[in-house]
Scaffold this motif. Structure first.
Motif, PDB file in Angstrom:
ATOM      1  N   THR A  31      19.599   0.807  46.779  1.00 50.46           N
ATOM      2  CA  THR A  31      20.432   2.002  46.882  1.00 50.46           C
ATOM      3  C   THR A  31      21.891   1.624  47.076  1.00 50.46           C
ATOM      4  OG1 THR A  31      18.577   3.224  47.823  1.00 50.46           O
ATOM      5  CG2 THR A  31      20.764   4.153  48.145  1.00 50.46           C
ATOM      6  N   PHE A  32      22.153   0.656  47.932  1.00 48.16           N
ATOM      7  CA  PHE A  32      23.518   0.199  48.175  1.00 48.16           C
ATOM      8  C   PHE A  32      24.119  -0.413  46.906  1.00 48.16           C
ATOM      9  CE2 PHE A  32      26.511  -3.141  49.511  1.00 48.16           C
ATOM     10  CZ  PHE A  32      27.442  -2.354  50.176  1.00 48.16           C
ATOM     11  N   SER A  33      23.327  -1.196  46.183  1.00 48.08           N
ATOM     12  CA  SER A  33      23.815  -1.819  44.949  1.00 48.08           C
ATOM     13  C   SER A  33      24.182  -0.772  43.906  1.00 48.08           C
ATOM     14  CB  SER A  33      22.770  -2.761  44.373  1.00 48.08           C
ATOM     15  OG  SER A  33      22.511  -3.815  45.260  1.00 48.08           O
ATOM     16  N   ILE A  34      23.368   0.246  43.755  1.00 55.70           N
ATOM     17  CA  ILE A  34      23.654   1.315  42.797  1.00 55.70           C
ATOM     18  C   ILE A  34      24.906   2.073  43.215  1.00 55.70           C
ATOM     19  CG2 ILE A  34      22.804   3.532  41.912  1.00 55.70           C
ATOM     20  CD1 ILE A  34      19.968   2.236  42.007  1.00 55.70           C
ATOM     21  N   TRP A  35      25.067   2.335  44.501  1.00 57.92           N
ATOM     22  CA  TRP A  35      26.254   3.033  44.997  1.00 57.92           C
ATOM     23  C   TRP A  35      27.513   2.209  44.748  1.00 57.92           C
ATOM     24  CZ3 TRP A  35      29.439   1.758  49.270  1.00 57.92           C
ATOM     25  CH2 TRP A  35      30.373   2.729  49.606  1.00 57.92           C
ATOM     26  N   VAL A  36      27.463   0.913  45.025  1.00 58.33           N
ATOM     27  CA  VAL A  36      28.625   0.045  44.818  1.00 58.33           C
ATOM     28  C   VAL A  36      28.953  -0.067  43.332  1.00 58.33           C
ATOM     29  CG1 VAL A  36      29.416  -2.354  44.997  1.00 58.33           C
ATOM     30  CG2 VAL A  36      28.357  -1.245  46.957  1.00 58.33           C
ATOM     31  N   TRP A  37      27.949  -0.150  42.488  1.00 55.37           N
ATOM     32  CA  TRP A  37      28.183  -0.229  41.053  1.00 55.37           C
ATOM     33  C   TRP A  37      28.877   1.042  40.552  1.00 55.37           C
ATOM     34  CZ3 TRP A  37      26.060   2.465  36.804  1.00 55.37           C
ATOM     35  CH2 TRP A  37      26.395   1.928  35.573  1.00 55.37           C
ATOM     36  N   GLY A  38      28.420   2.195  41.008  1.00 57.55           N
ATOM     37  CA  GLY A  38      29.058   3.461  40.635  1.00 57.55           C
ATOM     38  C   GLY A  38      30.491   3.540  41.122  1.00 57.55           C
ATOM     39  N   THR A  43      36.248   3.358  39.828  1.00 59.99           N
ATOM     40  CA  THR A  43      37.556   2.757  40.105  1.00 59.99           C
ATOM     41  C   THR A  43      38.132   2.133  38.847  1.00 59.99           C
ATOM     42  OG1 THR A  43      36.907   2.310  42.394  1.00 59.99           O
ATOM     43  CG2 THR A  43      38.763   1.058  41.522  1.00 59.99           C
ATOM     44  N   GLN A  44      37.308   1.449  38.084  1.00 57.68           N
ATOM     45  CA  GLN A  44      37.758   0.832  36.837  1.00 57.68           C
ATOM     46  C   GLN A  44      38.225   1.904  35.847  1.00 57.68           C
ATOM     47  OE1 GLN A  44      34.692  -1.310  34.642  1.00 57.68           O
ATOM     48  NE2 GLN A  44      36.048  -3.084  34.626  1.00 57.68           N
ATOM     49  N   ASP A  45      37.523   3.013  35.750  1.00 53.23           N
ATOM     50  CA  ASP A  45      37.928   4.104  34.867  1.00 53.23           C
ATOM     51  C   ASP A  45      39.268   4.698  35.302  1.00 53.23           C
ATOM     52  OD1 ASP A  45      35.695   3.801  33.299  1.00 53.23           O
ATOM     53  OD2 ASP A  45      34.588   5.476  34.208  1.00 53.23           O
ATOM     54  N   ARG A  46      39.435   4.877  36.616  1.00 52.61           N
ATOM     55  CA  ARG A  46      40.688   5.425  37.125  1.00 52.61           C
ATOM     56  C   ARG A  46      41.851   4.480  36.831  1.00 52.61           C
ATOM     57  NH1 ARG A  46      40.036   5.234  42.418  1.00 52.61           N
ATOM     58  NH2 ARG A  46      41.638   3.695  42.789  1.00 52.61           N
ATOM     59  N   TRP A  47      41.652   3.178  37.032  1.00 47.90           N
ATOM     60  CA  TRP A  47      42.704   2.195  36.746  1.00 47.90           C
ATOM     61  C   TRP A  47      43.036   2.169  35.262  1.00 47.90           C
ATOM     62  CZ3 TRP A  47      40.841  -2.536  40.073  1.00 47.90           C
ATOM     63  CH2 TRP A  47      41.104  -2.278  41.407  1.00 47.90           C
ATOM     64  N   THR A  48      42.029   2.297  34.411  1.00 46.37           N
ATOM     65  CA  THR A  48      42.260   2.323  32.968  1.00 46.37           C
ATOM     66  C   THR A  48      43.106   3.536  32.588  1.00 46.37           C
ATOM     67  OG1 THR A  48      40.189   1.174  32.539  1.00 46.37           O
ATOM     68  CG2 THR A  48      41.126   2.430  30.716  1.00 46.37           C
TER      69      THR A  48
END
Length: 156
Positions: A31-38, A43-48
């Motif tokens: 669950t933590f891994s999925i949350w961090v990936w999302g 964040t990457q989309d916002r920076w783009t």
């Protein structure tokens, strides 16, 4: 000497407790891994999006300065380099084009599509199309009453 087996369920219960604890930890970790990936993807989309907007604003400002030079002197020649963000983002298939009223930016999948209006107060013609894949610098060039965007440095 006779040996007698004793039935003891406490060891089995402890072992089952270990298995359930392991599975619970695995569930929390997943669950933590999925949350961090999302979180990373958003964040990457916002920076783009912010980098694309900065690219558009910087080129639009350079076009405005070229128009200002044309208004001051009708025979002016002007060239300005504009450094691009996301020059290594080859998977986006970004393309920038200049029209008489705006500078436009779009990707191949139309996920990112935006425009920056320009004043067009000078009697210049605006043109140019640049594919941004691997491009680090765009040149805004005023020559003979034409404002263009291009990848090559002008030779004047």
């Amino acid at each position: 000497m006779k040996r007698k087996f004793v039935e003891d369920d406490s060891a089995a219960a402890t072992e089952i407790g270990y298995v359930f604890t392991f599975l619970l930890g695995l569930m929390f970790l997943s669950t933590f891994s999925i949350w961090v990936w999302g979180l990373e993807v958003s964040t990457q989309d916002r920076w783009t999006e912010e980098a694309l907007e900065e690219n558009l604003l910087a080129v639009g400002a350079a076009v405005e300065r070229a128009d200002e030079a044309a208004r001051l002197d009708g025979d002016a020649r002007y060239a300005e380099p504009v450094e691009m963000y996301l020059s290594s983002a080859s998977g986006l298939n970004l393309e920038m084009w200049l029209t008489d009223d705006a500078i436009h930016l779009s990707d191949g999948g139309e996920m990112y599509r935006t425009s920056q209006p320009i004043s067009g107060a000078a009697a210049t013609i605006h043109s140019g199309v640049v594919k941004l894949t691997g491009v680090e610098t765009i040149w805004v060039v005023l020559d003979s009453g034409n404002v263009t965007i291009q990848v090559e440095q002008p030779g004047f």
